[in-house]
Design an enzyme around this catalytic site. Structure first.
Site, short mmCIF file in Angstrom:
data_model
loop_
_atom_site.label_atom_id
_atom_site.label_comp_id
_atom_site.label_asym_id
_atom_site.label_seq_id
_atom_site.Cartn_x
_atom_site.Cartn_y
_atom_site.Cartn_z
N LYS A 1 0.83 -1.21 0.00
CA LYS A 1 0.00 0.00 0.00
C LYS A 1 0.87 1.26 0.00
O LYS A 1 0.60 2.21 -0.73
CB LYS A 1 -0.94 0.00 1.22
N GLN B 1 -4.84 -1.47 9.67
CA GLN B 1 -4.60 -2.77 9.03
C GLN B 1 -5.12 -3.90 9.93
O GLN B 1 -4.72 -4.01 11.09
CB GLN B 1 -3.09 -2.94 8.76
N ASP C 1 -11.14 2.72 4.14
CA ASP C 1 -11.52 1.30 3.99
C ASP C 1 -13.04 1.15 3.91
O ASP C 1 -13.54 0.06 3.62
CB ASP C 1 -11.00 0.48 5.18
#
Ligand code: NAP
Length: 281
Positions: free
Chosen positions: A53, A97, A120
């Protein structure tokens, strides 16, 4: 019939180019998009994802920062890091994460992220916005899957869509996105009766289960669009999807491979959400 292979790698690369152009324009206007990634503990798989990422951000001209916290971090300490990032005007996207260690409640932690920075798309406010048809952050993998479907057919009105899986991360938002496109959506799961029969009615079949090659060729309506979200690592180290790809591609009209289908779209959509957050900040 031999299906069109939906090349997620190429489509994602194209999307990343557009994002880089938009990021450059925002940077020139004094608002470089910024993504903050929080990682808790030392999970080797997460480490690889985070590195990918960060690298993708660099290539797209998006500023990225990593907050690495020890596995022993308390909810209070993690909450403080999230609050600081919420308040930082240079940070437009915040990503926690997952998974995080068991003593931390992921839902409670995600709920602390400013919904407008929740790239997200997992905050309950964004789930609600999606359901209400309001603008918000859409989870990256379903957003990427919809883009792949639209590479094949722009207008999905009236099509029968079957989504196998009902997770918060993928299945539920995917169903909502397809409903928003005026599909007739069936949300299947582990308790669904006659799954093969239901799938045979699908013009669009999306599989997100996590069982290698569960979806057989005779579950697929001839000509259907098949999106395989599953990522299953086999004993020989190779990746397999949830769909029996070789046999299915003789029946489907279009199909995503694994790897090289949905996977590359996820990071591209994360970058897109970060740029979108920066634009509206
Ligand atoms: P998950 O939370 O484990 O959800 C799996 C879903 O599959 C559940 O809704 C479950 O039903 C359903 N299911 C399990 N067995 C079934 C069966 N025999 N028949 C029908 N439905 C069944 O997984 P997830 O996070 O949604 O991920 C699913 C897959 O997609 C995984 O392989 C994951 O690695 C992959 N994935 C890929 C990406 C990417 O970037 N490409 C991103 C996210 C996920 P119940 O709800 O009834 O238990």
């Amino acid at each position: 019939m031999t299906a069109t292979i939906i090349d997620g790698k190429t489509i994602a690369a194209r999307l990343r180019e557009t994002i880089a152009t938009e990021a450059a324009a925002l940077t020139a206007a004094g608002k470089q998009p910024g993504l903050a990634v929080i990682m808790v503990g030392d999970n080797p798989a997460s480490d690889v994802y985070v590195r990918n990422k960060v690298t993708a951000c660099e290539k797209a001209g998006i500023r990225s920062t990593e907050s690495r916290l020890p596995a022993t971090v308390t909810e209070g300490q993690l909450a403080e890091v999230i609050r600081e990032l919420n308040a930082d005007p240079k940070v437009h996207g915040i990503l926690l994460q997952l998974p995080i260690p068991d003593h931390l409640d992921p839902n409670a932690m995600i709920a602390l992220i400013d919904p407008d920075k929740d790239v997200d798309g997992l905050h309950p406010v964004n789930a609600g916005r999606l359901m209400a048809g309001l603008l918000g952050m859409v989870p990256c993998t379903p957003a990427g899957s919809l883009l792949l479907i639209k590479e094949i057919t722009k207008d999905l009105t009236g099509l029968n869509a079957v989504v196998i899986g009902r997770s918060l991360l993928f299945g539920k938002p995917m169903g909502q996105l397809l409903l928003g496109e005026n599909c007739t959506v069936t949300q299947a799961h582990s308790k669904t009766r006659d799954l093969p029969g239901i799938c045979r009615n699908a013009d669009i079949l999306v599989a997100a289960v996590g069982r290698p090659e569960m979806v057989k060729a005779d579950w697929i309506k001839p000509g259907a669009i098949v999106i395989d979200v599953g990522i299953n690592r086999m004993e020989d180290g190779k990746l397999k999807g949830d769909v029996d790809f070789n046999a299915a591609s003789e029946v489907a009209g279009a199909i995503t491979p694994v790897p090289g289908g949905v996977g590359p779209m996820t990071i591209a959509c994360l970058l897109a959400n970060t740029v979108k957050a920066a634009r509206s900040a």
